[in-house]
Scaffold this motif. Structure first.
Motif, PDB file in Angstrom:
ATOM      1  N   ILE A   1      40.515  43.708  27.095  1.00  0.00           N
ATOM      2  CA  ILE A   1      39.366  43.088  27.758  1.00  0.00           C
ATOM      3  C   ILE A   1      39.775  41.718  28.282  1.00  0.00           C
ATOM      4  N   PRO A   2      39.625  41.489  29.578  1.00  0.00           N
ATOM      5  CA  PRO A   2      39.956  40.165  30.122  1.00  0.00           C
ATOM      6  C   PRO A   2      38.816  39.174  29.902  1.00  0.00           C
TER       7      PRO A   2
ATOM      8  N   ALA B   1      30.882  44.184  43.115  1.00  0.00           N
ATOM      9  CA  ALA B   1      32.335  44.056  43.318  1.00  0.00           C
ATOM     10  C   ALA B   1      33.068  44.063  41.987  1.00  0.00           C
ATOM     11  N   ALA B   2      32.508  43.385  40.992  1.00  0.00           N
ATOM     12  CA  ALA B   2      33.129  43.339  39.667  1.00  0.00           C
ATOM     13  C   ALA B   2      33.135  44.723  39.024  1.00  0.00           C
ATOM     14  N   LYS B   3      32.026  45.434  39.111  1.00  0.00           N
ATOM     15  CA  LYS B   3      31.949  46.785  38.548  1.00  0.00           C
ATOM     16  C   LYS B   3      32.950  47.712  39.213  1.00  0.00           C
TER      17      LYS B   3
ATOM     18  N   HIS C   1      35.094  48.930  26.020  1.00  0.00           N
ATOM     19  CA  HIS C   1      35.556  47.764  26.779  1.00  0.00           C
ATOM     20  C   HIS C   1      34.707  47.586  28.028  1.00  0.00           C
ATOM     21  N   TYR C   2      34.432  48.682  28.697  1.00  0.00           N
ATOM     22  CA  TYR C   2      33.647  48.639  29.921  1.00  0.00           C
ATOM     23  C   TYR C   2      32.257  48.059  29.636  1.00  0.00           C
ATOM     24  N   ALA C   3      31.634  48.512  28.539  1.00  0.00           N
ATOM     25  CA  ALA C   3      30.309  48.017  28.175  1.00  0.00           C
ATOM     26  C   ALA C   3      30.345  46.522  27.866  1.00  0.00           C
TER      27      ALA C   3
ATOM     28  N   ASN D   1      38.033  50.822  37.559  1.00  0.00           N
ATOM     29  CA  ASN D   1      39.331  51.417  37.849  1.00  0.00           C
ATOM     30  C   ASN D   1      40.478  50.801  37.057  1.00  0.00           C
ATOM     31  N   LEU D   2      40.155  49.979  36.060  1.00  0.00           N
ATOM     32  CA  LEU D   2      41.210  49.423  35.208  1.00  0.00           C
ATOM     33  C   LEU D   2      41.780  50.520  34.322  1.00  0.00           C
ATOM     34  N   PRO D   3      43.041  50.393  33.924  1.00  0.00           N
ATOM     35  CA  PRO D   3      43.614  51.382  33.006  1.00  0.00           C
ATOM     36  C   PRO D   3      42.874  51.360  31.665  1.00  0.00           C
ATOM     37  N   TYR D   4      42.727  52.537  31.042  1.00  0.00           N
ATOM     38  CA  TYR D   4      42.050  52.620  29.755  1.00  0.00           C
ATOM     39  C   TYR D   4      42.712  51.737  28.702  1.00  0.00           C
TER      40      TYR D   4
END
Length: 163
Positions: free
Chosen positions: A97-98, A83-85, A48-50, A90-93
Motif C-alpha cells: 500500500i503506497p 483518476a486515482a481509482k 489493499h484496494y479498500a 491496475n496495480l499488481p496484487y
C-alpha cells in the motif's frame, strides 16, 4: 495410529455442506455459503484496494476546497478520485500500500518508500500518469497514459523495488 494429511489446493470446506433444503432459511444459508465460497478465492490484496479507497476519500474530503493548502491549491474533486481509482485498480496484487498524498494541481500522488532511500511517486491525472523516483543511484521520471492498464514501466518499477 498415525494419520497423514495432505493439503489439497482444490479442497473447499463449503462443498461438504449439503444445501438441498427447500425452506427459505435453507435457501438463505445456501446463498450465504456461495458468497463465502466466492470471497474465499479473492486475493488478500483486495483489502489493499479498500484501504486505498478509504485513504483517497478521507483526503478528498479534507482537500475539496480551493486553496486547501494556503498556496492556491486546486480542490480534489470527483475527477481526481476517478483518476486515482483507475490507477490503483491496475496495480499488481503484490504491491504494498503506497502513501496517498494530495497534489496542489488537484490530483492524488501515490508514494512508495523504503528505508534505504529508494522512493517512487506516481501522480494520476485523468489522462496521464506522471512518475519520478530515486532508485539507489538511479534517478528516473516520465509519463504515460492513465488507461485501462497501468504503464508497464511503472508496474515493473513497483515490482522490482517494492514487492
Amino acid at each position: 495410529m498415525t494419520s497423514v494429511l495432505s493439503r489439497n489446493e482444490d479442497y473447499n470446506p463449503f462443498s461438504q455442506i449439503l444445501t438441498h433444503g427447500v425452506s427459505e432459511d435453507s435457501k438463505t444459508v445456501a446463498s450465504n455459503l456461495k458468497k463465502i465460497e466466492c470471497r474465499q478465492s479473492e486475493p488478500v490484496s483486495l483489502a489493499h484496494y479498500a484501504v486505498l479507497l478509504q485513504n483517497i476519500e478521507e483526503i478528498r474530503a479534507s482537500c475539496s476546497d480551493s486553496n486547501w493548502n494556503g498556496y492556491d491549491a486546486q480542490p480534489l474533486g470527483r475527477e481526481a478520485v476517478h483518476a486515482a481509482k483507475r490507477f490503483i485498480k491496475n496495480l499488481p496484487y503484490s504491491a504494498p500500500i503506497p502513501m496517498v498524498e494530495p497534489e496542489p494541481i488537484g490530483y492524488f500522488a501515490f508514494i512508495w518508500e523504503r528505508d534505504n532511500g529508494i522512493i517512487f511517486s506516481v501522480t494520476a491525472t485523468m489522462d496521464r500518469l506522471y512518475y519520478a523516483g530515486l532508485l539507489g543511484d538511479k534517478k528516473i521520471n516520465g509519463q504515460s497514459s492513465n488507461g485501462t492498464q497501468s504503464d508497464e514501466t511503472i508496474v515493473s518499477i513497483i515490482k522490482k523495488y517494492f514487492c
